[in-house]
Design a protein around this motif. Sequence first.
Motif, PDB file in Angstrom:
ATOM      1  N   MET A   1     -27.987 -54.946  -7.994  1.00 50.43           N
ATOM      2  CA  MET A   1     -28.281 -53.534  -7.921  1.00 50.43           C
ATOM      3  C   MET A   1     -28.452 -52.918  -9.300  1.00 50.43           C
ATOM      4  SD  MET A   1     -28.459 -52.841  -4.736  1.00 50.43           S
ATOM      5  CE  MET A   1     -28.624 -51.101  -4.914  1.00 50.43           C
ATOM      6  N   THR A   2     -28.459 -53.729 -10.327  1.00 47.84           N
ATOM      7  CA  THR A   2     -28.662 -53.228 -11.680  1.00 47.84           C
ATOM      8  C   THR A   2     -29.897 -53.897 -12.268  1.00 47.84           C
ATOM      9  OG1 THR A   2     -27.301 -54.954 -12.671  1.00 47.84           O
ATOM     10  CG2 THR A   2     -26.181 -52.943 -11.983  1.00 47.84           C
ATOM     11  N   PHE A   3     -30.249 -53.493 -13.461  1.00 49.35           N
ATOM     12  CA  PHE A   3     -31.382 -54.114 -14.120  1.00 49.35           C
ATOM     13  C   PHE A   3     -31.098 -55.565 -14.481  1.00 49.35           C
ATOM     14  CE2 PHE A   3     -32.408 -49.635 -14.993  1.00 49.35           C
ATOM     15  CZ  PHE A   3     -33.677 -49.630 -14.465  1.00 49.35           C
TER      16      PHE A   3
ATOM     17  N   PHE B   1     -35.465 -56.802  -8.086  1.00 53.08           N
ATOM     18  CA  PHE B   1     -36.884 -57.076  -8.284  1.00 53.08           C
ATOM     19  C   PHE B   1     -37.776 -55.986  -7.726  1.00 53.08           C
ATOM     20  CE2 PHE B   1     -34.938 -61.357  -8.122  1.00 53.08           C
ATOM     21  CZ  PHE B   1     -35.193 -61.702  -9.435  1.00 53.08           C
ATOM     22  N   ASP B   2     -37.197 -55.000  -7.043  1.00 53.02           N
ATOM     23  CA  ASP B   2     -38.026 -53.928  -6.497  1.00 53.02           C
ATOM     24  C   ASP B   2     -38.630 -53.069  -7.601  1.00 53.02           C
ATOM     25  OD1 ASP B   2     -35.453 -53.008  -7.024  1.00 53.02           O
ATOM     26  OD2 ASP B   2     -35.615 -51.382  -5.576  1.00 53.02           O
TER      27      ASP B   2
ATOM     28  N   LEU C   1     -42.101 -55.390   0.946  1.00 51.34           N
ATOM     29  CA  LEU C   1     -41.080 -55.104   1.966  1.00 51.34           C
ATOM     30  C   LEU C   1     -39.992 -56.170   1.972  1.00 51.34           C
ATOM     31  CD1 LEU C   1     -43.066 -53.728   5.011  1.00 51.34           C
ATOM     32  CD2 LEU C   1     -41.337 -52.550   3.660  1.00 51.34           C
ATOM     33  N   SER C   2     -40.364 -57.404   1.715  1.00 53.29           N
ATOM     34  CA  SER C   2     -39.362 -58.468   1.619  1.00 53.29           C
ATOM     35  C   SER C   2     -38.429 -58.234   0.442  1.00 53.29           C
ATOM     36  CB  SER C   2     -40.043 -59.829   1.467  1.00 53.29           C
ATOM     37  OG  SER C   2     -40.863 -60.097   2.553  1.00 53.29           O
ATOM     38  N   ILE C   3     -38.992 -57.820  -0.666  1.00 51.11           N
ATOM     39  CA  ILE C   3     -38.171 -57.537  -1.846  1.00 51.11           C
ATOM     40  C   ILE C   3     -37.270 -56.334  -1.601  1.00 51.11           C
ATOM     41  CG2 ILE C   3     -38.288 -56.776  -4.260  1.00 51.11           C
ATOM     42  CD1 ILE C   3     -40.757 -58.591  -4.540  1.00 51.11           C
ATOM     43  N   LEU C   4     -37.778 -55.323  -0.923  1.00 50.04           N
ATOM     44  CA  LEU C   4     -36.946 -54.162  -0.595  1.00 50.04           C
ATOM     45  C   LEU C   4     -35.817 -54.535   0.358  1.00 50.04           C
ATOM     46  CD1 LEU C   4     -39.602 -51.340  -0.220  1.00 50.04           C
ATOM     47  CD2 LEU C   4     -37.891 -51.579  -2.008  1.00 50.04           C
ATOM     48  N   SER C   5     -36.086 -55.437   1.286  1.00 54.25           N
ATOM     49  CA  SER C   5     -35.010 -55.876   2.173  1.00 54.25           C
ATOM     50  C   SER C   5     -33.960 -56.669   1.406  1.00 54.25           C
ATOM     51  CB  SER C   5     -35.571 -56.690   3.337  1.00 54.25           C
ATOM     52  OG  SER C   5     -36.132 -57.889   2.876  1.00 54.25           O
ATOM     53  N   LEU C   6     -34.364 -57.401   0.376  1.00 57.08           N
ATOM     54  CA  LEU C   6     -33.407 -58.084  -0.488  1.00 57.08           C
ATOM     55  C   LEU C   6     -32.524 -57.073  -1.220  1.00 57.08           C
ATOM     56  CD1 LEU C   6     -32.426 -60.757  -1.826  1.00 57.08           C
ATOM     57  CD2 LEU C   6     -34.149 -60.328  -3.579  1.00 57.08           C
ATOM     58  N   THR C   7     -33.100 -55.968  -1.631  1.00 59.11           N
ATOM     59  CA  THR C   7     -32.329 -54.923  -2.290  1.00 59.11           C
ATOM     60  C   THR C   7     -31.323 -54.299  -1.330  1.00 59.11           C
ATOM     61  OG1 THR C   7     -34.216 -54.438  -3.709  1.00 59.11           O
ATOM     62  CG2 THR C   7     -32.512 -52.766  -3.580  1.00 59.11           C
ATOM     63  N   VAL C   8     -31.739 -54.050  -0.097  1.00 62.60           N
ATOM     64  CA  VAL C   8     -30.819 -53.495   0.899  1.00 62.60           C
ATOM     65  C   VAL C   8     -29.684 -54.478   1.170  1.00 62.60           C
ATOM     66  CG1 VAL C   8     -30.605 -52.800   3.317  1.00 62.60           C
ATOM     67  CG2 VAL C   8     -32.540 -52.021   1.968  1.00 62.60           C
TER      68      VAL C   8
ATOM     69  N   MET D   1     -24.042 -38.972  -7.020  1.00 59.86           N
ATOM     70  CA  MET D   1     -25.371 -38.755  -7.582  1.00 59.86           C
ATOM     71  C   MET D   1     -25.404 -39.303  -8.996  1.00 59.86           C
ATOM     72  SD  MET D   1     -27.584 -37.336  -5.653  1.00 59.86           S
ATOM     73  CE  MET D   1     -28.790 -36.548  -6.653  1.00 59.86           C
ATOM     74  N   PRO D   2     -26.476 -39.791  -9.491  1.00 64.22           N
ATOM     75  CA  PRO D   2     -27.806 -39.965  -8.923  1.00 64.22           C
ATOM     76  C   PRO D   2     -27.976 -41.294  -8.193  1.00 64.22           C
ATOM     77  CG  PRO D   2     -27.910 -40.576 -11.201  1.00 64.22           C
ATOM     78  CD  PRO D   2     -26.479 -40.151 -10.912  1.00 64.22           C
ATOM     79  N   TYR D   3     -26.947 -42.147  -8.167  1.00 69.63           N
ATOM     80  CA  TYR D   3     -27.102 -43.485  -7.594  1.00 69.63           C
ATOM     81  C   TYR D   3     -27.384 -43.451  -6.098  1.00 69.63           C
ATOM     82  CZ  TYR D   3     -24.963 -44.514 -12.046  1.00 69.63           C
ATOM     83  OH  TYR D   3     -24.679 -44.572 -13.374  1.00 69.63           O
ATOM     84  N   ILE D   4     -26.751 -42.558  -5.392  1.00 63.65           N
ATOM     85  CA  ILE D   4     -26.956 -42.480  -3.949  1.00 63.65           C
ATOM     86  C   ILE D   4     -28.376 -42.021  -3.625  1.00 63.65           C
ATOM     87  CG2 ILE D   4     -26.168 -40.116  -3.592  1.00 63.65           C
ATOM     88  CD1 ILE D   4     -25.288 -43.128  -1.409  1.00 63.65           C
ATOM     89  N   LEU D   5     -29.034 -41.364  -4.564  1.00 63.79           N
ATOM     90  CA  LEU D   5     -30.421 -40.944  -4.384  1.00 63.79           C
ATOM     91  C   LEU D   5     -31.330 -42.147  -4.161  1.00 63.79           C
ATOM     92  CD1 LEU D   5     -32.523 -38.581  -4.610  1.00 63.79           C
ATOM     93  CD2 LEU D   5     -32.720 -39.224  -7.009  1.00 63.79           C
ATOM     94  N   LEU D   6     -31.024 -43.252  -4.821  1.00 69.55           N
ATOM     95  CA  LEU D   6     -31.845 -44.450  -4.672  1.00 69.55           C
ATOM     96  C   LEU D   6     -31.847 -44.943  -3.235  1.00 69.55           C
ATOM     97  CD1 LEU D   6     -30.733 -46.351  -7.868  1.00 69.55           C
ATOM     98  CD2 LEU D   6     -32.928 -45.252  -7.477  1.00 69.55           C
TER      99      LEU D   6
END
Length: 98
Positions: free
Chosen positions: A1-3, A8-9, A41-48, A71-76
Amino acid sequence: MTFEGINFDILVGITAPTVGLLYSKEIISARVVLIWNFIALSILSLTVYSFISSFYFSGPVDESFKQFGNMPYILLLAVLLPCAIFYHIVSIRQMLRR
Protein backbone atom coordinates in the motif's frame (compact mmCIF):
# COMPACT_ATOMS: atom_id res chain seq x y z
CA MET A 1 0.00 0.00 0.00
CA THR A 2 3.03 2.27 -0.20
CA PHE A 3 5.35 3.31 -2.97
CA GLU A 4 7.83 0.73 -1.71
CA GLY A 5 5.24 -2.08 -1.67
CA ILE A 6 3.13 -3.76 -4.32
CA ASN A 7 1.38 -0.57 -5.37
CA PHE A 8 1.42 -1.13 -9.13
CA ASP A 9 -1.81 0.80 -9.66
CA ILE A 10 0.31 3.94 -9.88
CA LEU A 11 1.73 2.57 -13.13
CA VAL A 12 -1.80 2.18 -14.47
CA GLY A 13 -2.51 5.82 -13.66
CA ILE A 14 0.71 6.92 -15.31
CA THR A 15 0.05 4.94 -18.50
CA ALA A 16 -3.64 5.93 -18.77
CA PRO A 17 -3.09 9.27 -20.57
CA THR A 18 -0.69 7.60 -23.00
CA VAL A 19 -3.15 4.82 -23.80
CA GLY A 20 -5.94 7.37 -24.27
CA LEU A 21 -3.81 9.53 -26.56
CA LEU A 22 -2.65 6.59 -28.65
CA TYR A 23 -6.22 5.35 -29.02
CA SER A 24 -7.55 8.78 -29.98
CA LYS A 25 -4.89 9.07 -32.69
CA GLU A 26 -5.81 5.53 -33.84
CA ILE A 27 -2.30 4.20 -33.24
CA ILE A 28 -3.59 1.37 -31.06
CA SER A 29 -6.81 -0.58 -31.52
CA ALA A 30 -9.82 -0.94 -29.26
CA ARG A 31 -8.67 -4.48 -28.50
CA VAL A 32 -5.43 -3.18 -27.00
CA VAL A 33 -7.36 -0.70 -24.86
CA LEU A 34 -9.70 -3.48 -23.78
CA ILE A 35 -6.77 -5.68 -22.74
CA TRP A 36 -5.16 -2.74 -20.93
CA ASN A 37 -8.40 -2.14 -19.00
CA PHE A 38 -8.63 -5.78 -17.90
CA ILE A 39 -4.99 -5.71 -16.77
CA ALA A 40 -5.68 -2.46 -14.91
CA LEU A 41 -8.69 -3.98 -13.14
CA SER A 42 -6.54 -6.93 -12.14
CA ILE A 43 -3.95 -4.59 -10.68
CA LEU A 44 -6.65 -2.66 -8.83
CA SER A 45 -7.98 -5.89 -7.37
CA LEU A 46 -4.45 -6.66 -6.17
CA THR A 47 -4.43 -3.30 -4.41
CA VAL A 48 -7.77 -4.04 -2.74
CA TYR A 49 -6.48 -7.46 -1.64
CA SER A 50 -3.30 -5.88 -0.30
CA PHE A 51 -5.28 -3.37 1.74
CA ILE A 52 -7.73 -5.90 3.16
CA SER A 53 -5.06 -8.43 4.04
CA SER A 54 -2.75 -5.91 5.65
CA PHE A 55 -5.38 -3.84 7.45
CA TYR A 56 -7.79 -6.45 8.72
CA PHE A 57 -5.71 -9.61 9.00
CA SER A 58 -2.34 -8.37 10.19
CA GLY A 59 -2.83 -9.21 13.86
CA PRO A 60 -2.26 -6.56 16.49
CA VAL A 61 -2.06 -3.20 14.81
CA ASP A 62 0.30 -0.55 16.07
CA GLU A 63 -0.78 3.05 16.51
CA SER A 64 0.99 4.34 13.40
CA PHE A 65 -0.98 1.97 11.17
CA LYS A 66 -4.29 3.10 12.66
CA GLN A 67 -3.64 6.51 11.13
CA PHE A 68 -4.28 4.88 7.73
CA GLY A 69 -8.01 5.22 8.42
CA ASN A 70 -7.73 9.01 8.61
CA MET A 71 -7.61 11.60 5.87
CA PRO A 72 -6.04 11.75 3.28
CA TYR A 73 -5.32 7.99 3.21
CA ILE A 74 -8.94 6.92 3.45
CA LEU A 75 -9.64 9.09 0.38
CA LEU A 76 -7.71 6.58 -1.72
CA LEU A 77 -9.89 3.63 -0.82
CA ALA A 78 -13.19 5.39 -0.24
CA VAL A 79 -13.26 7.67 -3.31
CA LEU A 80 -10.43 7.24 -5.79
CA LEU A 81 -10.40 3.44 -6.02
CA PRO A 82 -14.16 3.13 -6.69
CA CYS A 83 -13.88 5.92 -9.27
CA ALA A 84 -11.02 4.10 -11.00
CA ILE A 85 -12.96 0.84 -11.07
CA PHE A 86 -16.03 2.66 -12.43
CA TYR A 87 -14.06 4.34 -15.21
CA HIS A 88 -12.43 1.06 -16.24
CA ILE A 89 -15.82 -0.65 -16.40
CA VAL A 90 -17.25 2.22 -18.47
CA SER A 91 -14.27 2.04 -20.80
CA ILE A 92 -14.66 -1.72 -21.19
CA ARG A 93 -18.34 -1.31 -22.03
CA GLN A 94 -17.51 1.34 -24.62
CA MET A 95 -14.87 -0.86 -26.22
CA LEU A 96 -17.25 -3.84 -26.37
CA ARG A 97 -19.95 -1.77 -28.10
CA ARG A 98 -17.63 -0.94 -30.98
